[in-house]
Design an enzyme around this catalytic site. Structure first.
Site, PDB file in Angstrom:
ATOM      1  N   LYS A  84       0.843  -1.200   0.000  1.00 57.41           N
ATOM      2  CA  LYS A  84       0.000   0.000   0.000  1.00 57.41           C
ATOM      3  C   LYS A  84       0.877   1.249   0.000  1.00 57.41           C
ATOM      4  O   LYS A  84       1.902   1.296   0.687  1.00 57.41           O
ATOM      5  CB  LYS A  84      -0.903  -0.046   1.227  1.00 57.41           C
ATOM      6  CG  LYS A  84      -1.945   1.041   1.331  1.00 57.41           C
ATOM      7  CD  LYS A  84      -2.823   0.780   2.558  1.00 57.41           C
ATOM      8  CE  LYS A  84      -3.802   1.894   2.810  1.00 57.41           C
ATOM      9  NZ  LYS A  84      -4.645   1.621   4.006  1.00 57.41           N
ATOM     10  N   SER A 159      -9.348   2.602   3.596  1.00 59.55           N
ATOM     11  CA  SER A 159      -8.433   3.247   2.685  1.00 59.55           C
ATOM     12  C   SER A 159      -7.639   2.266   1.823  1.00 59.55           C
ATOM     13  O   SER A 159      -6.959   2.677   0.887  1.00 59.55           O
ATOM     14  CB  SER A 159      -7.454   4.131   3.478  1.00 59.55           C
ATOM     15  OG  SER A 159      -6.623   3.358   4.315  1.00 59.55           O
ATOM     16  N   SER A 183      -9.715   0.502   7.857  1.00 59.70           N
ATOM     17  CA  SER A 183      -9.180   0.503   6.496  1.00 59.70           C
ATOM     18  C   SER A 183      -8.728  -0.846   5.967  1.00 59.70           C
ATOM     19  O   SER A 183      -8.411  -0.961   4.782  1.00 59.70           O
ATOM     20  CB  SER A 183      -8.010   1.493   6.400  1.00 59.70           C
ATOM     21  OG  SER A 183      -8.475   2.803   6.556  1.00 59.70           O
TER      22      SER A 183
END
Length: 476
Positions: A84, A159, A183
């Site tokens: 990520k 997220s 997230s």
């Protein structure tokens, strides 16, 4: 939330070196010599490119995968994965989803990147997230959003939206995720994946979390199978184990002898009522657990009525810190270029900054309310989200801040408590889907350090239920 008239489903599963295997299956095939790590990496790169034409989930590629020799160590040796883009990977820029600065190549791996690499994965690139991970959808003011592979008119969650979209589409078997308010679990729920937010301190500390007055951030992965998530945490523990937590080890399946007391929480302790489709999916999961011999009983959490406002203020503190320290990310950082959500959160914090000590005190005390609710229980079953997955645009940072925050607090009503208290929680798919064919996630939470029970329950649900698969929904 309007439904699209022409849903488009994206998946890239095929008859190549990856096939339909999960990460454990890919690693086993490499060890047996059925496929090579190089062929697997090439197949994954082709799949990622094909999926990303529709999903917009890749932030940046590596120059080339650093392949370990076939047969090298690590439970996931040769398995392709992604990091990520809020976590440093040597030589790649870390953009944090923000247009407020120009990121520079990282000079070293982040601590969690090293822990992830210790499992043997081959990192092919980095995935998109919303600015600084603040949003529950992966959307931008002036750029294309990350799209849900089940239906590209809908959000992939946030997220960790980029990682979740690519794993769900079949591009890679698992990918890095992290969670500061939901997230990992939110995109897992939106995309039909398994997403375990571990206990605070279960994996190496997150650099951001260490600097916060309440450490709400932890790392993990999103995957398509429970055994991949279980294998990851066992391998991560082999690299580094927190001596203050009970050892986890390798969880290989359900504990069929153990009968659990399950608390059923259908509406949010913050006062938000769950929508009908989500409520039915959770009730169906509760019925499955009862069929397996567990006792399910309603539970309430006597949470301070100010919890949602206090968490919002803390969220604003994070946005304020991002703006105040942004020049450490890039010399050209300009907080005026932060998106509408980040600017709105920062302004909210500055208006209410004097309330910070009281909010922190109450947030820290929320652990007592959760502990009281857990008395006599082994786990708690709830929705991940109070409503089903929204269409793109509903939570866009371009939406006026007041409207966006009202919508967000209505949507993300269950996940933040685990972050504040530090307890583990896992999102798994329900059997049901929405009228639009999208997955619905259910969440199982446990006491600190009890990921083992969560994984055993998840294994049992995976074996007993028929979880929806994107391959059955169509193809791009």
């Amino acid at each position: 939330m309007a439904s699209p008239t022409r849903p488009t489903t994206v998946h890239v599963f095929g008859d190549d070196a990856l096939g339909e295997r999960d990460a454990v299956g890919v690693a086993e095939a490499i060890r047996r010599g059925e496929v090579s790590a190089a062929d697997v990496a090439r197949a994954a790169a082709e799949r990622i490119r094909a999926a990303d034409e529709h999903l917009n989930a890749v932030r940046v590629w590596t120059d080339g995968p650093a392949l370990a020799p076939d047969g090298a160590g690590g439970v996931f040796a040769g398995v392709p994965s992604l990091v990520k883009d809020n976590t440093d990977y040597l030589g790649l820029p870390t953009g944090h989803g923000s247009a407020a600065f120009t990121p520079r190549p990282a000079k070293r791996h982040a601590a969690f990147t090293r822990q992830l690499l210790s499992t043997g994965v081959t990192v092919l690139g980095k995935t998109r997230l919303p600015e600084f991970g603040f949003n529950a959808t992966t959307e931008y003011e002036r750029a294309a959003p990350v799209r849900n592979p089940w239906n590209t008119a809908f959000s992939a969650g946030g997220s960790t939206g980029g990682s979740a979209a690519l794993v769900a589409a079949g591009a890679v078997p698992l990918a890095h995720a992290n969670d500061g308010g939901g997230s990992i679990r939110i995109p897992a729920a939106c995309c039909g994946l398994v997403g375990l937010k571990p206990t605070r301190g279960r994996v190496v500390p997150n650099a951001l979390g260490r600097r916060l007055p309440i450490d709400i951030v932890t790392d993990g992965v999103v995957s398509r199978t429970v055994r991949d998530t279980a294998a990851f945490f066992a391998a991560a523990e082999a690299y580094w184990r927190n001596p203050r937590l009970p050892p986890l080890g390798r969880v290989a399946g359900p504990d069929e002898r153990r009968r659990l007391r399950v608390g059923l929480l259908l509406d949010s302790p913050a006062g938000v009522t769950t929508d009908a489709a989500t409520r039915a999916a959770v009730a169906d999961t509760a019925a499955t657990l009862e069929k397996l011999g567990h006792t399910v009983e309603p539970v309430t959490i006597a949470l301070d009525e100010r919890f949602a406002g206090d968490f919002l203020l803390y969220w604003g503190l994070l946005a304020y810190l991002a703006g105040a320290t942004g020049r450490t990310l890039g010399r050209d950082f300009d907080r005026r270029r932060m998106d509408g959500l980040s600017r709105g959160l920062r302004a909210h914090y500055l208006r209410h900054v004097a309330s910070t000590p009281g909010a922190l005190r109450r947030l820290r005390r929320s652990r007592f309310a959760l502990a009281a609710a857990f008395r006599g229980l082994d786990v708690m079953l709830s929705p991940v989200l109070a409503t089903t997955t929204p269409v793109l645009g509903h939570l866009s940072p371009a939406v006026p801040y007041g409207t966006l925050m009202e919508r967000t607090l209505r949507y993300v009503a269950f996940t933040p408590l685990n972050n504040v208290v530090g307890t583990p929680a896992i999102s798994v798919p329900a059997q049901a889907t929405t009228d639009d064919g999208l997955p619905i996630g259910v969440m199982v939470s446990a006491r600190p350090g009890d990921e083992r029970t969560l994984l055993e329950v998840a294994f049992a649900l995976e074996a007993e239920q028929t979880w929806p698969r994107v391959q059955q929904a169509g193809a791009c």
